[in-house]
Scaffold this motif. Structure first.
Motif, PDB file in Angstrom:
ATOM      1  N   GLY A  55       0.790  -1.217   0.000  1.00 50.96           N
ATOM      2  CA  GLY A  55       0.000   0.000   0.000  1.00 50.96           C
ATOM      3  C   GLY A  55       0.826   1.272   0.000  1.00 50.96           C
ATOM      4  O   GLY A  55       0.302   2.345  -0.222  1.00 50.96           O
ATOM      5  N   ARG A  56       2.112   1.167   0.236  1.00 53.88           N
ATOM      6  CA  ARG A  56       2.939   2.383   0.219  1.00 53.88           C
ATOM      7  C   ARG A  56       2.981   3.014  -1.165  1.00 53.88           C
ATOM      8  O   ARG A  56       3.106   4.212  -1.296  1.00 53.88           O
ATOM      9  N   GLY A  57       2.866   2.207  -2.203  1.00 47.40           N
ATOM     10  CA  GLY A  57       2.896   2.724  -3.564  1.00 47.40           C
ATOM     11  C   GLY A  57       1.692   3.585  -3.898  1.00 47.40           C
ATOM     12  O   GLY A  57       1.761   4.423  -4.787  1.00 47.40           O
ATOM     13  N   VAL A  58       0.602   3.392  -3.186  1.00 45.10           N
ATOM     14  CA  VAL A  58      -0.602   4.177  -3.445  1.00 45.10           C
ATOM     15  C   VAL A  58      -0.334   5.657  -3.199  1.00 45.10           C
ATOM     16  O   VAL A  58      -0.804   6.514  -3.954  1.00 45.10           O
ATOM     17  N   ASN A  59       0.425   5.968  -2.180  1.00 47.75           N
ATOM     18  CA  ASN A  59       0.730   7.374  -1.880  1.00 47.75           C
ATOM     19  C   ASN A  59       1.473   8.058  -3.014  1.00 47.75           C
ATOM     20  O   ASN A  59       1.358   9.267  -3.188  1.00 47.75           O
ATOM     21  N   THR A  60       2.239   7.291  -3.785  1.00 47.25           N
ATOM     22  CA  THR A  60       2.954   7.910  -4.908  1.00 47.25           C
ATOM     23  C   THR A  60       2.019   8.218  -6.067  1.00 47.25           C
ATOM     24  O   THR A  60       2.350   9.015  -6.926  1.00 47.25           O
ATOM     25  N   LEU A  61       0.850   7.587  -6.095  1.00 45.96           N
ATOM     26  CA  LEU A  61      -0.118   7.836  -7.168  1.00 45.96           C
ATOM     27  C   LEU A  61      -1.006   9.038  -6.881  1.00 45.96           C
ATOM     28  O   LEU A  61      -1.569   9.626  -7.791  1.00 45.96           O
ATOM     29  N   ILE A  62      -1.151   9.400  -5.627  1.00 55.52           N
ATOM     30  CA  ILE A  62      -2.030  10.499  -5.220  1.00 55.52           C
ATOM     31  C   ILE A  62      -1.160  11.693  -4.846  1.00 55.52           C
ATOM     32  O   ILE A  62      -0.330  11.601  -3.950  1.00 55.52           O
ATOM     33  N   PRO A  63      -1.333  12.824  -5.557  1.00 56.25           N
ATOM     34  CA  PRO A  63      -0.532  14.005  -5.220  1.00 56.25           C
ATOM     35  C   PRO A  63      -0.725  14.393  -3.753  1.00 56.25           C
ATOM     36  O   PRO A  63      -1.851  14.466  -3.274  1.00 56.25           O
ATOM     37  N   GLN A  64       0.377  14.640  -3.047  1.00 58.22           N
ATOM     38  CA  GLN A  64       0.318  14.931  -1.625  1.00 58.22           C
ATOM     39  C   GLN A  64       0.311  16.428  -1.325  1.00 58.22           C
ATOM     40  O   GLN A  64      -0.340  16.864  -0.404  1.00 58.22           O
ATOM     41  N   SER A  65       1.049  17.214  -2.094  1.00 56.79           N
ATOM     42  CA  SER A  65       1.115  18.649  -1.801  1.00 56.79           C
ATOM     43  C   SER A  65       0.088  19.400  -2.640  1.00 56.79           C
ATOM     44  O   SER A  65      -0.392  18.904  -3.670  1.00 56.79           O
ATOM     45  N   ALA A  66      -0.211  20.605  -2.238  1.00 54.88           N
ATOM     46  CA  ALA A  66      -1.159  21.437  -2.987  1.00 54.88           C
ATOM     47  C   ALA A  66      -0.627  21.710  -4.390  1.00 54.88           C
ATOM     48  O   ALA A  66      -1.390  21.717  -5.362  1.00 54.88           O
ATOM     49  N   THR A  67       0.675  21.910  -4.504  1.00 55.77           N
ATOM     50  CA  THR A  67       1.279  22.162  -5.808  1.00 55.77           C
ATOM     51  C   THR A  67       1.102  20.965  -6.723  1.00 55.77           C
ATOM     52  O   THR A  67       0.709  21.107  -7.879  1.00 55.77           O
ATOM     53  N   ASP A  68       1.381  19.760  -6.201  1.00 56.28           N
ATOM     54  CA  ASP A  68       1.216  18.547  -7.004  1.00 56.28           C
ATOM     55  C   ASP A  68      -0.241  18.325  -7.376  1.00 56.28           C
ATOM     56  O   ASP A  68      -0.553  17.887  -8.486  1.00 56.28           O
ATOM     57  N   GLN A  69      -1.150  18.630  -6.474  1.00 55.94           N
ATOM     58  CA  GLN A  69      -2.577  18.484  -6.762  1.00 55.94           C
ATOM     59  C   GLN A  69      -3.002  19.453  -7.863  1.00 55.94           C
ATOM     60  O   GLN A  69      -3.782  19.103  -8.755  1.00 55.94           O
ATOM     61  N   ALA A  70      -2.475  20.673  -7.807  1.00 54.14           N
ATOM     62  CA  ALA A  70      -2.804  21.663  -8.836  1.00 54.14           C
ATOM     63  C   ALA A  70      -2.295  21.217 -10.205  1.00 54.14           C
ATOM     64  O   ALA A  70      -3.016  21.327 -11.207  1.00 54.14           O
ATOM     65  N   MET A  71      -1.076  20.713 -10.234  1.00 58.39           N
ATOM     66  CA  MET A  71      -0.523  20.247 -11.498  1.00 58.39           C
ATOM     67  C   MET A  71      -1.322  19.066 -12.049  1.00 58.39           C
ATOM     68  O   MET A  71      -1.559  18.972 -13.252  1.00 58.39           O
ATOM     69  N   ALA A  72      -1.762  18.168 -11.184  1.00 59.51           N
ATOM     70  CA  ALA A  72      -2.585  17.035 -11.613  1.00 59.51           C
ATOM     71  C   ALA A  72      -3.927  17.524 -12.147  1.00 59.51           C
ATOM     72  O   ALA A  72      -4.442  17.001 -13.146  1.00 59.51           O
ATOM     73  N   ALA A  73      -4.495  18.526 -11.498  1.00 58.23           N
ATOM     74  CA  ALA A  73      -5.774  19.075 -11.953  1.00 58.23           C
ATOM     75  C   ALA A  73      -5.634  19.712 -13.326  1.00 58.23           C
ATOM     76  O   ALA A  73      -6.518  19.560 -14.178  1.00 58.23           O
ATOM     77  N   LEU A  74      -4.532  20.412 -13.559  1.00 54.74           N
ATOM     78  CA  LEU A  74      -4.317  21.034 -14.859  1.00 54.74           C
ATOM     79  C   LEU A  74      -4.218  19.985 -15.962  1.00 54.74           C
ATOM     80  O   LEU A  74      -4.691  20.196 -17.079  1.00 54.74           O
ATOM     81  N   THR A  75      -3.633  18.861 -15.629  1.00 53.61           N
ATOM     82  CA  THR A  75      -3.474  17.789 -16.602  1.00 53.61           C
ATOM     83  C   THR A  75      -4.821  17.221 -17.020  1.00 53.61           C
ATOM     84  O   THR A  75      -5.017  16.841 -18.164  1.00 53.61           O
ATOM     85  N   GLY A  76      -5.761  17.179 -16.100  1.00 51.04           N
ATOM     86  CA  GLY A  76      -7.045  16.555 -16.385  1.00 51.04           C
ATOM     87  C   GLY A  76      -8.168  17.497 -16.760  1.00 51.04           C
ATOM     88  O   GLY A  76      -9.331  17.103 -16.741  1.00 51.04           O
TER      89      GLY A  76
END
Length: 78
Positions: A12-33
């Motif tokens: 289950g540790r790998g799951v955390n690498t699939l979900i953006p943890q920081s606000a910056t990473d979440q924003a970048m993921a949102a822009l992608t989608g």
């Protein structure tokens, strides 16, 4: 006699690498989608100005880069 199977440590540790943890990473993921949707140009202008100002004063380099990239994308959308 069989023994119960013990879960392996680290599962289950790998799951955390699939979900953006920081606000910056979440924003970048949102822009992608993003999907194409109609937006009033005034909203894009306001968001761009706010992001550009925030990028000027940001101390976190990754956040500054994300804000600058987002502002650039908004400008090109206009």
């Amino acid at each position: 006699m069989s023994t119960p199977t013990q879960p392996k440590r680290g599962v289950g540790r790998g799951v955390n690498t699939l979900i953006p943890q920081s606000a910056t990473d979440q924003a970048m993921a949102a822009l992608t989608g993003l999907e194409t949707v109609p937006v009033h140009v005034g909203l894009l202008q306001a968001a761009t100005l706010l992001l550009e100002e925030a990028a000027r004063t940001a101390t976190d380099e990754s956040a500054k880069a994300a804000m600058a990239k987002t502002a650039g994308m908004l400008r090109s959308a206009m």
